[in-house]
Enzyme design. Structure first.
Site, short mmCIF file in Angstrom:
data_model
loop_
_atom_site.label_atom_id
_atom_site.label_comp_id
_atom_site.label_asym_id
_atom_site.label_seq_id
_atom_site.Cartn_x
_atom_site.Cartn_y
_atom_site.Cartn_z
N SER A 1 0.82 -1.21 0.00
CA SER A 1 0.00 0.00 0.00
C SER A 1 0.85 1.27 0.00
O SER A 1 1.70 1.45 -0.88
CB SER A 1 -0.95 -0.04 1.19
OG SER A 1 -1.94 0.95 1.11
N ASP B 1 -9.60 -3.29 -5.21
CA ASP B 1 -9.27 -4.29 -4.18
C ASP B 1 -10.04 -4.05 -2.88
O ASP B 1 -9.67 -4.54 -1.83
CB ASP B 1 -7.76 -4.34 -3.92
CG ASP B 1 -7.20 -3.04 -3.31
OD1 ASP B 1 -8.00 -2.17 -2.91
OD2 ASP B 1 -5.97 -2.92 -3.22
N HIS C 1 -7.44 -5.55 -0.39
CA HIS C 1 -6.27 -4.71 -0.17
C HIS C 1 -5.36 -5.26 0.93
O HIS C 1 -4.14 -5.33 0.78
CB HIS C 1 -6.74 -3.30 0.20
CG HIS C 1 -5.65 -2.29 0.26
ND1 HIS C 1 -5.00 -1.82 -0.86
CD2 HIS C 1 -5.10 -1.63 1.32
CE1 HIS C 1 -4.09 -0.93 -0.50
NE2 HIS C 1 -4.12 -0.80 0.81
#
Length: 444
Positions: free
Chosen positions: A209, A373, A406
């Site tokens: 991320s 996601d 995610h």
């Protein structure tokens, strides 16, 4: 650049898979491993706090005696602390996590009386669980680390962690950014140390991320000769290259982040103060002016309307910070000219357009979902694909995993298999011409 691979028949495909398994076994526990540095995402590592005499409590619940559990030097767990789910203590948490922008020095700082630190830099320990006392529900990178250990990686020897104060971000050239810049310097030093400790082998950087945005900046802020010497490969998991619509929800109405019982409005001001959250707003470059991201009875906002949006939600103080510090930073994603593999989840319902009614931004919106996601929109996850399409010296590969979220990318079995297979492939490069034929990248 990309090279299309011709289709393989069943026998050749089976052989290639067998060779991949063999390669993983061959490098396991051997000296063939390239050192690997993990860089977590936003909220992806533990963060400690300490209160000084300057601290002023906002309520009777938030005195310096809270929390009761501290070490002998006064440090306590700031992130993640389960007392946040109780409304009086949510206020304590929010105040202590809040950053303050000092226009005089053009930089961010902690709340007065609050000191913060990240412990164990260089180790993966603070990346495994946000609270080791509640491993099952605060698990973060533990499954990924366990998978890496199975192929021979060892913490502090070939495997390293780069935790950081994720509230702070980076700023465009010409703007001070003390905390974020120091993290980049520390990360650079860790990469060099990891390489030197492993016989000069270049390093594999694996980010999750927000960590991917930091890594990209690290690469682009250092010379080509440094990258060539110290970087073997960059594996970016769920990187939000172009930001995310979820951040507009966070700034407008607050975001409880799935934590039960937490009122989003109690953490909204703290979340608005985060320098890194501002960095994650949808990039005008990739979200453009045609797709509506937020719709209210009086206005519609696209990716080109972020400044107007910040003003209209009552965060006018963020307008100049975003326009001066963030916009130049995201105006163009420069190709770092090191091999990059992007591993992303697809097909998960992701907020794409937020609809607010007459009650305004103090109410949570109705949401229209699209592909992504679950947190990052697809246009952002694949942003570098179009951005670097003409870059002849940029090797780029995408691994897309349907149905993986995610954060699920760090623990889902199918995702972990793909990640480990890719790392095995990277490690195997140069082992032999025959192995390289089958385990090399699909794009080169």
């Amino acid at each position: 650049m990309w090279i299309e691979m011709p289709g393989l028949d069943v026998k050749l495909f089976t052989l290639s898979m067998s060779m991949m398994l063999y390669t993983c076994e061959a490098i396991s526990g051997s000296s063939n491993l390239h050192p690997l540095v993990l860089v977590p995402g936003n909220g992806g590592n533990q963060l400690q706090g300490r209160l000084t005499a300057e601290y002023k409590s906002p309520s009777l619940f938030c005195t310096r005696r809270h929390p009761a559990r501290k070490d002998k030097e006064g440090w306590f767990r700031l992130w993640f602390d389960f007392s946040v789910i109780l409304a009086p203590y949510t206020q304590c948490f929010a105040q202590r996590m809040t950053l303050h922008y000092d226009a005089g020095v053009d930089d961010y700082r902690n709340t007065p009386g609050v000191e913060t630190r990240v412990s164990g830099f260089g180790s993966v320990k603070s990346l495994l669980y946000l609270d080791p006392s509640f491993k099952r529900i605060t698990e973060n990178m533990a499954p990924l680390v366990e998978s890496l250990e199975k192929i021979g990686y060892a913490d502090g020897e070939t495997l390293y962690g780069a935790p950081y104060d994720f509230r702070y971000g980076l700023a465009a050239e010409g703007h001070p950014c003390q905390v974020g810049s120091k993290f980049l310097q520390d990360l650079k030093g860790l990469v060099e140390e990891a390489s030197i400790s492993n016989g000069g082998k270049p390093v594999i950087l694996v980010s999750h991320s927000l960590g991917g945005l930091f890594v990209l900046q690290l690469l682009n802020r250092n010379s080509p000769s440094w990258r060539q010497k110290y970087i073997k490969h960059f594996v970016a998991l769920s990187a939000p290259w172009g930001g995310t619509v979820v951040e507009m929800l966070t700034f407008a109405s607050g975001n409880a982040l799935g934590v039960p019982l937490v009122d989003p409005l109690l953490v909204r001001e703290e979340q608005r103060s985060s320098e890194s959250n501002l960095w994650l707003m949808p990039s005008p470059r990739f979200f453009g002016r045609s797709k509506p991201l937020v719709i209210t009875p009086d206005a519609t906002y696209t990716g080109q309307d972020i400044l107007r949006f910040l003003n209209d939600i009552g965060f006018s103080e963020g307008v100049n910070r975003y326009s001066s510090r963030i916009l130049p930073l995201v105006a163009r994603l420069k190709a770092p000219e090191v091999p990059i593999t992007c591993v992303i989840g697809t097909g998960v319902s992701t907020p794409e357009t937020l609809y607010y009614g007459k009650k305004g931004f103090d109410q949570q919106p109705e949401v229209l979902y699209g592909d992504g996601d679950g947190t990052v929109n697809m246009v952002s996850l694949v942003a570098v694909e179009s951005e670097w399409a003409e870059e002849k010296n940029q090797t780029l590969k995408f691994i897309k995993i349907p149905g993986v979220s995610h954060t699920g990318i760090l623990k889902d079995d199918a995702a972990l298999d793909e990640i480990i297979e890719e790392i095995c492939s990277i490690n195997s490069e140069g082992m032999s011409p025959f192995l390289s034929m089958w385990t090399g990248e699909a794009s080169a």
